[in-house]
Design an enzyme around this catalytic site. Structure first.
Site, PDB file in Angstrom:
ATOM      1  N   ARG A   1      -8.807   3.280 -13.735  1.00  0.00           N
ATOM      2  CA  ARG A   1      -8.674   3.944 -12.429  1.00  0.00           C
ATOM      3  C   ARG A   1      -9.281   5.348 -12.353  1.00  0.00           C
ATOM      4  O   ARG A   1      -9.906   5.679 -11.348  1.00  0.00           O
ATOM      5  CB  ARG A   1      -7.208   3.939 -11.978  1.00  0.00           C
TER       6      ARG A   1
ATOM      7  N   CYS B   1     -17.969   4.105 -25.195  1.00  0.00           N
ATOM      8  CA  CYS B   1     -19.301   4.694 -25.117  1.00  0.00           C
ATOM      9  C   CYS B   1     -19.692   4.822 -23.660  1.00  0.00           C
ATOM     10  O   CYS B   1     -20.456   4.022 -23.117  1.00  0.00           O
ATOM     11  CB  CYS B   1     -20.300   3.821 -25.853  1.00  0.00           C
ATOM     12  N   GLU B   2     -19.120   5.813 -23.021  1.00  0.00           N
ATOM     13  CA  GLU B   2     -19.282   6.003 -21.575  1.00  0.00           C
ATOM     14  C   GLU B   2     -18.780   7.407 -21.285  1.00  0.00           C
ATOM     15  O   GLU B   2     -17.622   7.713 -21.574  1.00  0.00           O
ATOM     16  CB  GLU B   2     -18.408   4.954 -20.870  1.00  0.00           C
TER      17      GLU B   2
ATOM     18  N   GLU C   1       4.479  -6.560   1.448  1.00  0.00           N
ATOM     19  CA  GLU C   1       4.086  -6.997   0.103  1.00  0.00           C
ATOM     20  C   GLU C   1       3.660  -5.818  -0.766  1.00  0.00           C
ATOM     21  O   GLU C   1       2.485  -5.640  -1.038  1.00  0.00           O
ATOM     22  CB  GLU C   1       3.005  -8.075   0.158  1.00  0.00           C
TER      23      GLU C   1
ATOM     24  N   GLY D   1       0.791  -1.230   0.000  1.00  0.00           N
ATOM     25  CA  GLY D   1       0.000   0.000   0.000  1.00  0.00           C
ATOM     26  C   GLY D   1       0.820   1.274   0.000  1.00  0.00           C
ATOM     27  O   GLY D   1       0.265   2.355   0.184  1.00  0.00           O
TER      28      GLY D   1
ATOM     29  N   TYR E   1     -11.901   5.380  -9.416  1.00  0.00           N
ATOM     30  CA  TYR E   1     -11.559   6.083  -8.166  1.00  0.00           C
ATOM     31  C   TYR E   1     -11.220   7.549  -8.365  1.00  0.00           C
ATOM     32  O   TYR E   1     -10.534   8.125  -7.535  1.00  0.00           O
ATOM     33  CB  TYR E   1     -10.294   5.514  -7.512  1.00  0.00           C
TER      34      TYR E   1
ATOM     35  N   TYR F   1      -2.093  -1.689 -11.826  1.00  0.00           N
ATOM     36  CA  TYR F   1      -3.560  -1.726 -11.964  1.00  0.00           C
ATOM     37  C   TYR F   1      -4.042  -1.085 -13.264  1.00  0.00           C
ATOM     38  O   TYR F   1      -5.148  -0.560 -13.326  1.00  0.00           O
ATOM     39  CB  TYR F   1      -4.231  -1.075 -10.732  1.00  0.00           C
TER      40      TYR F   1
END
Ligand SMILES: *Cc1c(COP(=O)(O)O)cnc(C)c1O
Length: 411
Positions: A310, A341-342, A271, A229, A314, A370
């Site tokens: 992403r 199409c968004e 990790e 993280g 987010y 990611y």
């Protein structure tokens, strides 16, 4: 513009766009920052790459060649590791809902450590081990109740989190009872992962101290894994701490807390996922049309939310440049939009960039984590190719998907 010693325009000519580009020298530097600094004289240490950030064969090979361990959260990731001969004793298998067949697969392949998330999983694993006459090493994922200050969708350690068990809860006590009597499962220690893209090291030291206090309940020295993280630089709003300092701070905190509590541990693990791959990754696009609306100017690119979800998921922020115009005046405030199409398919909103024209290349930074791993075939977009660059060499490590491959499983 060059990545390592390779001209980005050449990469476009050779591999097309959209294209994920990884600077392999940067990947290795990041790995070594952790490996060289996450060390102690008082206990063993282990650095695991959280493969979900970017799980492809070539990356797993690199992790193996650097002697790092691996964290997987699914059989798909485990299968990728198996396919390149990654040593299974160095694999940690996570997940809050591993099915019986997932657990069975892991046992069959002698996965080193299973990270057990909850009581029902432990009961299932104990039954399975008994029936199949198999042994397993486990650590238990704890919810230590530390909330890291990042975007709420990424935080995992609040009391109602779907991950982990709470220390001394009824489930926890039940699990300890099962482990005491188990002939097949060896309890090694605890795991905690408090969130992602965290800049405040106090959050980790706080979680670590909580784990160390829990160690006092046990006679034998435990394995503690404090997750990943660690934050990275996406835009200049982000001020990450360098990974050598992160490593040393965690080690020092651990050594100090062990002394204060008069306990010993066998091993401390971290990790990191994002922090190893994010800044080493770039995504290269070709600009198509440019459109002005009453209040906005759009640069349309040939990718979008299918290769980088992403921003839509987010509100993640990115930085970008127009290739070859990095030093030109950035006097256009533009929105970089994908081709899906968004309406939410915007990669960057309101970024100052130089004037561009169709055919120019746009590069986004820090897309190594990611991006590829969360890519999708929405609108039946093809998954882009991935290249690793090192010195003068560019190596294709994932081929661009073809239209035949896109529909090959459809009956
Ligand atoms: C996602 C995850 C990581 C890695 O997080 P990063 O933010 O990519 O460093 C590590 N451990 C666990 C259990 C995770 O779920």
């Amino acid at each position: 513009m060059k990545i390592c010693n390779v001209d980005v325009v050449k990469l476009k000519e050779q591999f097309g766009t959209p294209l994920y580009i990884y600077d392999k020298e940067h990947l290795k530097r990041n790995i070594m920052l952790y490996l060289n600094n996450f060390k102690s004289k008082e206990f063993d240490t282990e650095v695991l790459f959280a493969s979900k950030a970017f799980c492809i064969k070539e990356m797993v090979r690199l992790i193996n060649s650097c002697n790092m361990s691996l964290d997987v959260v699914s059989i798909g990731e485990l299968y990728t590791a198996l396919s390149v001969g990654f040593p299974m004793e160095k694999v940690y298998f996570h997940g809050n809902n591993k099915s019986l067949s997932d657990l069975e697969f892991a046992l069959e392949h002698n996965v080193g450590t299973i990270v057990v998330d909850n009581l029902m999983e432990l009961i299932a694993l104990e039954d399975l081990c008994k029936n199949k006459n198999k042994k397993a090493n486990i650590i238990i994922r704890l919810n230590v109740g530390v909330e890291a200050h990042t975007h709420k969708f990424i935080v995992t350690a609040h009391v109602d989190s779907k991950f982990g068990v709470i220390y001394n809860s009824n489930d926890y006590k039940e699990m300890m009872k099962i482990l005491k009597d188990s002939k097949n499962i060896t309890f090694k220690g605890f795991h905690s992962h408090i969130g992602s893209q965290i800049f405040d090291l106090d959050a980790f030291t706080h979680a670590l101290e909580k784990l160390i206090v829990i160690c006092k309940d046990f006679d034998k020295p435990l394995v503690l894994n404090i997750g990943g993280g660690f934050g990275v630089h996406y835009t200049d709003e982000d001020k990450p701490i360098s990974f050598d300092i992160v490593s040393k701070t965690l080690i020092n905190t651990c050594e100090k807390a062990l002394k204060e509590n008069n306990v010993k541990i066998e091993k401390l693990c971290i990790e990191p996922g994002r922090s190893i791959v994010a800044e080493a990754g770039y995504t290269l696009y070709t600009i198509g049309y440019i459109k002005k609306t009453p209040n906005k100017e759009y640069y349309f690119i040939d990718g979008g939310m299918t290769d980088n979800i992403r921003p839509a998921l987010y509100q993640a922020k990115y930085d970008a440049d127009i290739v070859g115009k990095e030093n030109e005046l950035k006097k256009h405030i533009v929105t970089v939009a994908g081709k899906c199409c968004e309406s939410g398919d915007l990669i960057i909103e309101n970024i100052p960039l130089p004037e561009a024209k169709p055919g120019d290349l746009l590069i986004t930074y820090t897309t190594g984590a990611y991006g590829y791993s969360m890519s999708s075939n929405y609108n039946k977009a093809l998954t882009p190719a991935v290249v690793f660059v090192e010195g003068d060499e560019a190596k294709l490590v994932v081929k661009r998907q073809s239209y035949e491959e896109l529909i090959e499983r459809e009956i």
